[in-house]
Design a protein around this motif. Structure first.
Motif, PDB file in Angstrom:
ATOM      1  N   ARG A   1       0.803  -1.297   0.012  1.00 20.48           N
ATOM      2  CA  ARG A   1       0.049   0.057  -0.130  1.00 20.48           C
ATOM      3  C   ARG A   1       0.927   1.273   0.112  1.00 20.48           C
ATOM      4  O   ARG A   1       0.483   2.347  -0.569  1.00 20.48           O
ATOM      5  CB  ARG A   1      -0.831   0.036   1.228  1.00 20.48           C
ATOM      6  N   GLU A   2       2.246   1.189   0.651  1.00 17.91           N
ATOM      7  CA  GLU A   2       2.721   2.270   0.808  1.00 17.91           C
ATOM      8  C   GLU A   2       3.513   2.992  -0.432  1.00 17.91           C
ATOM      9  O   GLU A   2       3.709   3.860  -0.865  1.00 17.91           O
ATOM     10  CB  GLU A   2       4.096   2.015   1.443  1.00 17.91           C
ATOM     11  N   LYS A   3       3.227   1.961  -1.592  1.00 12.73           N
ATOM     12  CA  LYS A   3       3.739   2.294  -3.087  1.00 12.73           C
ATOM     13  C   LYS A   3       2.575   3.015  -3.736  1.00 12.73           C
ATOM     14  O   LYS A   3       3.087   3.649  -4.860  1.00 12.73           O
ATOM     15  CB  LYS A   3       4.278   0.894  -3.623  1.00 12.73           C
ATOM     16  N   TYR A   4       1.277   2.765  -3.299  1.00 13.88           N
ATOM     17  CA  TYR A   4       0.249   3.571  -4.150  1.00 13.88           C
ATOM     18  C   TYR A   4       0.520   5.015  -3.931  1.00 13.88           C
ATOM     19  O   TYR A   4       0.985   5.487  -2.798  1.00 13.88           O
ATOM     20  CB  TYR A   4      -1.011   2.949  -3.794  1.00 13.88           C
ATOM     21  N   ASN A   5      -0.386   5.682  -5.020  1.00 13.11           N
ATOM     22  CA  ASN A   5      -0.169   7.122  -5.006  1.00 13.11           C
ATOM     23  C   ASN A   5      -1.570   7.474  -4.221  1.00 13.11           C
ATOM     24  O   ASN A   5      -2.349   6.799  -3.902  1.00 13.11           O
ATOM     25  CB  ASN A   5      -0.141   7.890  -6.501  1.00 13.11           C
ATOM     26  N   GLU A   6      -1.589   8.849  -4.010  1.00 10.06           N
ATOM     27  CA  GLU A   6      -2.818   9.356  -3.085  1.00 10.06           C
ATOM     28  C   GLU A   6      -4.113   9.045  -4.009  1.00 10.06           C
ATOM     29  O   GLU A   6      -5.018   8.847  -2.994  1.00 10.06           O
ATOM     30  CB  GLU A   6      -2.566  10.583  -2.954  1.00 10.06           C
ATOM     31  N   LYS A   7      -4.291   9.165  -5.127  1.00 10.03           N
ATOM     32  CA  LYS A   7      -5.437   8.981  -5.814  1.00 10.03           C
ATOM     33  C   LYS A   7      -5.944   7.648  -5.604  1.00 10.03           C
ATOM     34  O   LYS A   7      -7.080   7.228  -5.406  1.00 10.03           O
ATOM     35  CB  LYS A   7      -5.324   9.248  -7.336  1.00 10.03           C
ATOM     36  N   GLN A   8      -5.024   6.419  -5.879  1.00  9.41           N
ATOM     37  CA  GLN A   8      -5.503   5.080  -5.409  1.00  9.41           C
ATOM     38  C   GLN A   8      -5.676   5.115  -4.083  1.00  9.41           C
ATOM     39  O   GLN A   8      -6.777   4.082  -3.757  1.00  9.41           O
ATOM     40  CB  GLN A   8      -4.271   3.998  -6.058  1.00  9.41           C
ATOM     41  N   LYS A   9      -5.231   5.274  -3.094  1.00  8.83           N
ATOM     42  CA  LYS A   9      -5.588   5.157  -1.516  1.00  8.83           C
ATOM     43  C   LYS A   9      -6.650   5.722  -1.469  1.00  8.83           C
ATOM     44  O   LYS A   9      -7.726   5.296  -0.608  1.00  8.83           O
ATOM     45  CB  LYS A   9      -4.484   5.893  -0.632  1.00  8.83           C
ATOM     46  N   GLU A  10      -7.060   6.972  -1.939  1.00 11.68           N
ATOM     47  CA  GLU A  10      -8.542   7.403  -1.913  1.00 11.68           C
ATOM     48  C   GLU A  10      -9.396   6.592  -2.614  1.00 11.68           C
ATOM     49  O   GLU A  10     -10.450   6.361  -1.741  1.00 11.68           O
ATOM     50  CB  GLU A  10      -8.472   8.878  -2.557  1.00 11.68           C
ATOM     51  N   LEU A  11      -9.351   5.929  -3.728  1.00  7.79           N
ATOM     52  CA  LEU A  11     -10.190   4.931  -4.147  1.00  7.79           C
ATOM     53  C   LEU A  11     -10.476   3.967  -3.394  1.00  7.79           C
ATOM     54  O   LEU A  11     -11.665   3.306  -3.050  1.00  7.79           O
ATOM     55  CB  LEU A  11      -9.671   4.426  -5.445  1.00  7.79           C
ATOM     56  N   ILE A  12      -9.432   3.193  -2.832  1.00 10.63           N
ATOM     57  CA  ILE A  12      -9.496   1.903  -1.922  1.00 10.63           C
ATOM     58  C   ILE A  12     -10.209   2.126  -0.732  1.00 10.63           C
ATOM     59  O   ILE A  12     -11.024   1.695  -0.235  1.00 10.63           O
ATOM     60  CB  ILE A  12      -7.901   1.394  -1.658  1.00 10.63           C
ATOM     61  N   ASN A  13      -9.879   3.517   0.055  1.00 12.82           N
ATOM     62  CA  ASN A  13     -10.566   4.012   1.264  1.00 12.82           C
ATOM     63  C   ASN A  13     -12.071   3.953   0.869  1.00 12.82           C
ATOM     64  O   ASN A  13     -12.882   3.767   1.769  1.00 12.82           O
ATOM     65  CB  ASN A  13     -10.061   5.089   1.830  1.00 12.82           C
ATOM     66  N   ARG A  14     -12.258   4.816  -0.261  1.00  9.98           N
ATOM     67  CA  ARG A  14     -13.700   4.992  -0.487  1.00  9.98           C
ATOM     68  C   ARG A  14     -14.559   3.570  -0.883  1.00  9.98           C
ATOM     69  O   ARG A  14     -15.510   3.597  -0.418  1.00  9.98           O
ATOM     70  CB  ARG A  14     -13.899   5.685  -1.697  1.00  9.98           C
ATOM     71  N   VAL A  15     -14.016   2.577  -1.521  1.00 12.66           N
ATOM     72  CA  VAL A  15     -14.686   1.401  -1.743  1.00 12.66           C
ATOM     73  C   VAL A  15     -14.794   0.556  -0.389  1.00 12.66           C
ATOM     74  O   VAL A  15     -15.692  -0.011  -0.124  1.00 12.66           O
ATOM     75  CB  VAL A  15     -13.565   0.644  -2.696  1.00 12.66           C
ATOM     76  N   LEU A  16     -13.813   0.500   0.492  1.00 12.95           N
ATOM     77  CA  LEU A  16     -13.900  -0.029   1.510  1.00 12.95           C
ATOM     78  C   LEU A  16     -14.975   0.336   2.210  1.00 12.95           C
ATOM     79  O   LEU A  16     -15.612  -0.450   3.272  1.00 12.95           O
ATOM     80  CB  LEU A  16     -12.644  -0.251   2.316  1.00 12.95           C
ATOM     81  N   GLU A  17     -14.985   1.756   2.407  1.00 10.94           N
ATOM     82  CA  GLU A  17     -16.149   2.320   3.229  1.00 10.94           C
ATOM     83  C   GLU A  17     -17.409   1.805   2.780  1.00 10.94           C
ATOM     84  O   GLU A  17     -18.541   1.983   3.778  1.00 10.94           O
ATOM     85  CB  GLU A  17     -16.104   3.665   3.183  1.00 10.94           C
ATOM     86  N   THR A  18     -17.879   1.345   1.619  1.00 10.41           N
ATOM     87  CA  THR A  18     -18.991   0.860   1.088  1.00 10.41           C
ATOM     88  C   THR A  18     -19.288  -0.270   1.544  1.00 10.41           C
ATOM     89  O   THR A  18     -20.402  -1.151   1.152  1.00 10.41           O
ATOM     90  CB  THR A  18     -19.018   1.145  -0.422  1.00 10.41           C
ATOM     91  N   GLY A  19     -18.263  -1.227   1.981  1.00  9.80           N
ATOM     92  CA  GLY A  19     -18.422  -2.621   2.393  1.00  9.80           C
ATOM     93  C   GLY A  19     -18.010  -3.454   1.223  1.00  9.80           C
ATOM     94  O   GLY A  19     -17.875  -4.677   1.130  1.00  9.80           O
ATOM     95  N   HIS A  20     -17.422  -2.855   0.208  1.00  7.13           N
ATOM     96  CA  HIS A  20     -16.969  -3.869  -1.112  1.00  7.13           C
ATOM     97  C   HIS A  20     -15.295  -3.650  -0.973  1.00  7.13           C
ATOM     98  O   HIS A  20     -14.701  -3.273   0.086  1.00  7.13           O
ATOM     99  CB  HIS A  20     -17.274  -3.046  -2.183  1.00  7.13           C
ATOM    100  N   GLY A  21     -14.796  -4.135  -1.938  1.00  3.96           N
ATOM    101  CA  GLY A  21     -13.398  -4.553  -2.152  1.00  3.96           C
ATOM    102  C   GLY A  21     -12.733  -4.256  -3.299  1.00  3.96           C
ATOM    103  O   GLY A  21     -13.573  -3.921  -4.279  1.00  3.96           O
ATOM    104  N   TYR A  22     -11.259  -3.869  -3.353  1.00  5.86           N
ATOM    105  CA  TYR A  22     -10.669  -3.631  -4.397  1.00  5.86           C
ATOM    106  C   TYR A  22     -10.689  -4.961  -5.476  1.00  5.86           C
ATOM    107  O   TYR A  22     -10.099  -5.901  -4.730  1.00  5.86           O
ATOM    108  CB  TYR A  22      -9.404  -2.888  -4.276  1.00  5.86           C
ATOM    109  N   PHE A  23     -10.896  -5.071  -6.559  1.00  8.05           N
ATOM    110  CA  PHE A  23     -10.771  -6.374  -7.247  1.00  8.05           C
ATOM    111  C   PHE A  23      -9.523  -6.404  -8.404  1.00  8.05           C
ATOM    112  O   PHE A  23      -9.308  -5.407  -9.028  1.00  8.05           O
ATOM    113  CB  PHE A  23     -12.176  -6.891  -7.901  1.00  8.05           C
ATOM    114  N   ASN A  24      -9.147  -7.569  -8.702  1.00  9.85           N
ATOM    115  CA  ASN A  24      -8.315  -7.897  -9.773  1.00  9.85           C
ATOM    116  C   ASN A  24      -9.236  -7.944 -10.993  1.00  9.85           C
ATOM    117  O   ASN A  24     -10.020  -8.625 -11.025  1.00  9.85           O
ATOM    118  CB  ASN A  24      -7.590  -9.084  -9.376  1.00  9.85           C
TER     119      ASN A  24
END
Length: 320
Positions: free
Chosen positions: A137-160
């Motif tokens: 996670r430390e390698k990710y930029n701020e935009k992707q961290k923002e996306l992941i946090n937003r997705v997790l807050e909805t109860g979903h997950g980041y998918f491959n």
């Protein structure tokens, strides 16, 4: 079953290995869409000839490269073709209602009919949760961290996005290629995982999930969990993310044997094997890797010696 994959000429042989593994384990009717912009008629006909004995139908879906903004990031690992899947709902025939998208660096080792017929339950698509993001996670930029946090807050997950069961009928009604282009502009072309980030941006809260251990098992992840070639018999889809079985410049492991077994069923086996052997004999990856480890050891030993000397001086002071 409707199947789609995106490729360039460099990946033609590896994609064919994937498709042969698909057809070997799915002898029912398979319709394959090849998303590409540079394959020749001879290239496509070669794939048709190889898959002919399985009764597979192969369709050539040409993509105009100029449809994609020149600012799009891509590299040696992720080529411009990775974005082609963003066009699927726009260019697939109208009779395609559902479809499995597969990356080229995959082996299908069991039937996919059960996966293909999963209930979408109103979702846009189904995929495997990508749990690996938390490890780097430390390698990710701020935009992707923002996306992941937003997705997790909805109860979903980041998918491959390497394996997707897509509800094309629904996606076609709600989205277009322009939907993804708009999302890319919102990201200001700063995606870390390229089109995978965009697909998550648009669909993550409307995605269902299938079992990654069965339908999108990362081969390197499995190896790091002490799983072996023998453990793959119950896995339908093995995904060789990162380093590839056909590349010499990495540390190899026995789960890669599965890829080579299916490669043996293609006309490219001898050619691929000779390339791999030639490249391995001249490759310096392991030598450089060991040198790097020795240098790290030298640095650590130096730090340890400094620490011991400091401890000795402190003990001397305390004894006074």
């Amino acid at each position: 079953m409707n199947i789609a994959t995106a490729l360039n000429r460099k990946y033609l042989r590896y994609t064919t290995v994937m498709l042969v593994s698909l057809c070997e384990n799915n002898p029912d009717c398979v319709r394959v869409f090849l998303l590409n912009h540079e394959l020749t008629e001879q290239d496509v006909q070669m794939v048709r000839d190889i898959l002919k004995k399985y009764g597979a139908q192969v369709e050539d879906l040409k993509v105009r490269r100029d449809m994609f903004p020149p600012e799009l990031p891509y590299n040696e690992q992720w080529s411009i073709e990775t974005y082609f899947r963003l066009l699927l709902q726009d260019i697939l025939p109208d009779d395609v209602g559902r479809l499995i998208y597969l990356d080229a660096d995959i082996i299908i080792n069991r039937p996919l009919r059960e996966m293909y017929e999963l209930d979408f339950a109103g979702m846009d698509l189904m995929a495997a949760k990508d749990t690996g993001w938390s490890l780097v996670r430390e390698k990710y930029n701020e935009k992707q961290k923002e996306l992941i946090n937003r997705v997790l807050e909805t109860g979903h997950g980041y998918f491959n996005a390497g394996v997707l069961l897509m509800n094309i009928e629904k996606i076609r009604k709600k989205y277009s290629f322009q939907t993804y282009l708009d999302a890319i502009k919102r990201w200001d072309y700063q995606m870390y995982a390229f089109d995978q980030d965009i697909l998550n941006d648009v669909h993550a809260t409307k995605a269902g999930y299938f079992d990654a251990e069965v339908y999108n098992l990362g081969a390197r992840v499995a190896h790091n969990q002490n799983k072996t070639y023998a453990d793959m018999k119950d896995t339908a889809i093995i995904h060789y993310t990162g380093f590839k079985p056909w590349d010499s410049g990495n540390c190899h492991y026995d789960i890669e044997k599965l890829w080579w077994e299916y490669a043996k069923k293609t006309p490219f086996y001898q050619e691929l094997l000779e390339e791999f052997l030639d490249n391995t004999m001249t490759d310096t990856y392991l030598e450089d890797y060991i040198k790097g480890l020795l240098e790290q050891l030298r640095v650590v030993n130096g730090q340890l010696n400094e620490s011991m000397n400091l401890n000795q001086r402190l003990l001397s002071l305390l004894q006074k």
